[in-house]
Design an enzyme around this catalytic site. Structure first.
Site, PDB file in Angstrom:
ATOM      1  CE  LYS A   1      -3.940  -2.237   2.326  1.00  0.00           C
ATOM      2  NZ  LYS A   1      -4.315  -2.815   3.355  1.00  0.00           N
TER       3      LYS A   1
ATOM      4  CG  HIS B   1       2.112  -9.849  16.494  1.00  0.00           C
ATOM      5  ND1 HIS B   1       2.979  -9.150  16.432  1.00  0.00           N
ATOM      6  CD2 HIS B   1       2.306 -10.985  15.411  1.00  0.00           C
ATOM      7  CE1 HIS B   1       4.553 -10.014  15.785  1.00  0.00           C
ATOM      8  NE2 HIS B   1       3.592 -10.489  14.685  1.00  0.00           N
TER       9      HIS B   1
END
Length: 113
Positions: free
Chosen positions: A60, A100
């Site tokens: 992206k 995470h």
């Protein structure tokens, strides 16, 4: 250009359980697979999810100029900072952060002009 991606770790776990090494070889480079193989099963899934999110984020940031996850390699510097290579060229002008939780892996990248 800014890129961001969020991945459900359980979704990656199900893909890994169904396709095994095929999904690993689609996402990771040979050097990343060496790191992946050093981990226990749970950490492998977290690593795979993190790399998937990171590579999506990088794609992206680069305005989708990449067609394969294997064109992107994410390793670590001596300090632990992610180092991004695209087709074997280090992108010094790209910052990347991977994070995470129990359920999600997330990555954000910034391509500096």
């Amino acid at each position: 250009m800014l890129g961001c991606d969020l991945v459900e770790i359980d979704r990656v776990r199900k893909l890994y359980e169904k396709f095994g090494e095929k999904v690993v070889k689609k996402i990771l480079t040979d050097n990343e697979i060496k790191l992946f193989n050093q981990f226990n099963k749970n950490r492998k899934i977290e690593f795979l999810a993190g790399r998937f999110a990171a590579k999506e984020s990088v794609i992206k940031s680069l305005n989708k100029q990449i067609v394969s996850f294997r064109d992107i390699e994410i390793l670590r510097s001596d300090t632990g900072k992610p180092v991004v290579k695209v087709r074997d060229k280090v992108l010094d002008n790209l910052e990347l952060s991977i994070s995470h939780t129990k359920n999600y892996a997330m990555a954000i990248s910034l391509l500096k002009e």
